[in-house]
Design a protein around this motif. Structure first.
Motif, PDB file in Angstrom:
ATOM      1  N   UNK A   7     -27.294  13.808  -0.010  1.00 40.40           N
ATOM      2  CA  UNK A   7     -26.701  12.519   0.333  1.00 40.40           C
ATOM      3  C   UNK A   7     -27.254  11.407  -0.556  1.00 40.40           C
ATOM      4  N   UNK A   8     -28.514  11.485  -0.922  1.00 39.24           N
ATOM      5  CA  UNK A   8     -29.110  10.418  -1.720  1.00 39.24           C
ATOM      6  C   UNK A   8     -28.664  10.472  -3.181  1.00 39.24           C
ATOM      7  N   UNK A   9     -28.150  11.610  -3.655  1.00 40.17           N
ATOM      8  CA  UNK A   9     -27.732  11.737  -5.050  1.00 40.17           C
ATOM      9  C   UNK A   9     -26.230  11.589  -5.259  1.00 40.17           C
ATOM     10  N   UNK A  10     -25.495  11.268  -4.231  1.00 41.81           N
ATOM     11  CA  UNK A  10     -24.054  11.109  -4.389  1.00 41.81           C
ATOM     12  C   UNK A  10     -23.759   9.884  -5.235  1.00 41.81           C
ATOM     13  N   UNK A  11     -22.812  10.047  -6.148  1.00 42.71           N
ATOM     14  CA  UNK A  11     -22.411   8.956  -7.024  1.00 42.71           C
ATOM     15  C   UNK A  11     -20.955   8.634  -6.727  1.00 42.71           C
ATOM     16  N   UNK A  12     -20.673   7.367  -6.543  1.00 42.15           N
ATOM     17  CA  UNK A  12     -19.314   6.945  -6.241  1.00 42.15           C
ATOM     18  C   UNK A  12     -18.470   6.967  -7.521  1.00 42.15           C
ATOM     19  N   UNK A  13     -17.190   7.305  -7.394  1.00 45.29           N
ATOM     20  CA  UNK A  13     -16.318   7.323  -8.577  1.00 45.29           C
ATOM     21  C   UNK A  13     -16.239   5.969  -9.284  1.00 45.29           C
ATOM     22  N   UNK A  14     -16.331   4.887  -8.551  1.00 46.47           N
ATOM     23  CA  UNK A  14     -16.288   3.562  -9.169  1.00 46.47           C
ATOM     24  C   UNK A  14     -17.483   3.348 -10.095  1.00 46.47           C
ATOM     25  N   UNK A  15     -18.621   3.900  -9.741  1.00 51.69           N
ATOM     26  CA  UNK A  15     -19.798   3.784 -10.599  1.00 51.69           C
ATOM     27  C   UNK A  15     -19.620   4.589 -11.877  1.00 51.69           C
ATOM     28  N   UNK A  16     -19.014   5.738 -11.772  1.00 50.50           N
ATOM     29  CA  UNK A  16     -18.773   6.565 -12.959  1.00 50.50           C
ATOM     30  C   UNK A  16     -17.801   5.861 -13.893  1.00 50.50           C
ATOM     31  N   UNK A  17     -16.740   5.298 -13.348  1.00 48.69           N
ATOM     32  CA  UNK A  17     -15.748   4.597 -14.164  1.00 48.69           C
ATOM     33  C   UNK A  17     -16.377   3.380 -14.836  1.00 48.69           C
ATOM     34  N   UNK A  18     -17.147   2.618 -14.095  1.00 43.69           N
ATOM     35  CA  UNK A  18     -17.766   1.434 -14.695  1.00 43.69           C
ATOM     36  C   UNK A  18     -18.761   1.821 -15.781  1.00 43.69           C
ATOM     37  N   UNK A  19     -19.462   2.922 -15.627  1.00 43.99           N
ATOM     38  CA  UNK A  19     -20.387   3.386 -16.652  1.00 43.99           C
ATOM     39  C   UNK A  19     -19.642   3.813 -17.909  1.00 43.99           C
ATOM     40  N   UNK A  20     -18.514   4.491 -17.752  1.00 45.98           N
ATOM     41  CA  UNK A  20     -17.706   4.909 -18.904  1.00 45.98           C
ATOM     42  C   UNK A  20     -17.154   3.686 -19.634  1.00 45.98           C
ATOM     43  N   UNK A  21     -16.691   2.693 -18.891  1.00 43.49           N
ATOM     44  CA  UNK A  21     -16.190   1.455 -19.507  1.00 43.49           C
ATOM     45  C   UNK A  21     -17.316   0.758 -20.262  1.00 43.49           C
ATOM     46  N   UNK A  22     -18.492   0.713 -19.673  1.00 45.47           N
ATOM     47  CA  UNK A  22     -19.649   0.118 -20.341  1.00 45.47           C
ATOM     48  C   UNK A  22     -19.949   0.826 -21.656  1.00 45.47           C
ATOM     49  N   UNK A  23     -19.919   2.151 -21.652  1.00 44.58           N
ATOM     50  CA  UNK A  23     -20.182   2.905 -22.881  1.00 44.58           C
ATOM     51  C   UNK A  23     -19.126   2.622 -23.944  1.00 44.58           C
ATOM     52  N   UNK A  24     -17.868   2.565 -23.550  1.00 40.04           N
ATOM     53  CA  UNK A  24     -16.799   2.304 -24.519  1.00 40.04           C
ATOM     54  C   UNK A  24     -16.916   0.907 -25.116  1.00 40.04           C
ATOM     55  N   UNK A  25     -17.204  -0.080 -24.300  1.00 35.81           N
ATOM     56  CA  UNK A  25     -17.364  -1.448 -24.810  1.00 35.81           C
ATOM     57  C   UNK A  25     -18.570  -1.538 -25.729  1.00 35.81           C
ATOM     58  N   UNK A  26     -19.648  -0.897 -25.355  1.00 40.86           N
ATOM     59  CA  UNK A  26     -20.843  -0.912 -26.200  1.00 40.86           C
ATOM     60  C   UNK A  26     -20.577  -0.252 -27.540  1.00 40.86           C
ATOM     61  N   UNK A  27     -19.884   0.853 -27.520  1.00 38.30           N
ATOM     62  CA  UNK A  27     -19.577   1.561 -28.755  1.00 38.30           C
ATOM     63  C   UNK A  27     -18.644   0.747 -29.632  1.00 38.30           C
ATOM     64  N   UNK A  28     -17.657   0.084 -29.039  1.00 40.59           N
ATOM     65  CA  UNK A  28     -16.715  -0.695 -29.842  1.00 40.59           C
ATOM     66  C   UNK A  28     -17.390  -1.913 -30.471  1.00 40.59           C
TER      67      UNK A  28
END
Length: 56
Positions: A7-28
């Motif tokens: 239960x303590x390691x569950x990651x919400x899908x919104x967090x995964x999406x925001x992390x992917x967006x962060x990586x794409x913006x950083x890379x661009x």
């Protein structure tokens, strides 16, 4: 009393999406800075004239 690690390691899908967006913006932005160094404007504007049949 055992810890409920699952239960303590569950990651919400919104967090995964925001992390992917962060990586794409950083890379661009990283690649934009690399290409911005190649775009160099001339330091001075020059005008050239041609003499055609004795007229400027």
């Amino acid at each position: 009393m055992p810890l409920d690690i699952q239960k303590s390691l569950k990651v919400k899908p919104a967090h995964i999406v925001s992390f992917i967006v962060f990586l794409l913006v950083s890379l661009s932005t990283f690649t934009a800075q690399v290409y911005a160094a190649d775009a160099v404007w001339p330091s001075k504007t020059t005008y050239k004239y041609a003499n055609v049949n004795g007229k400027w």
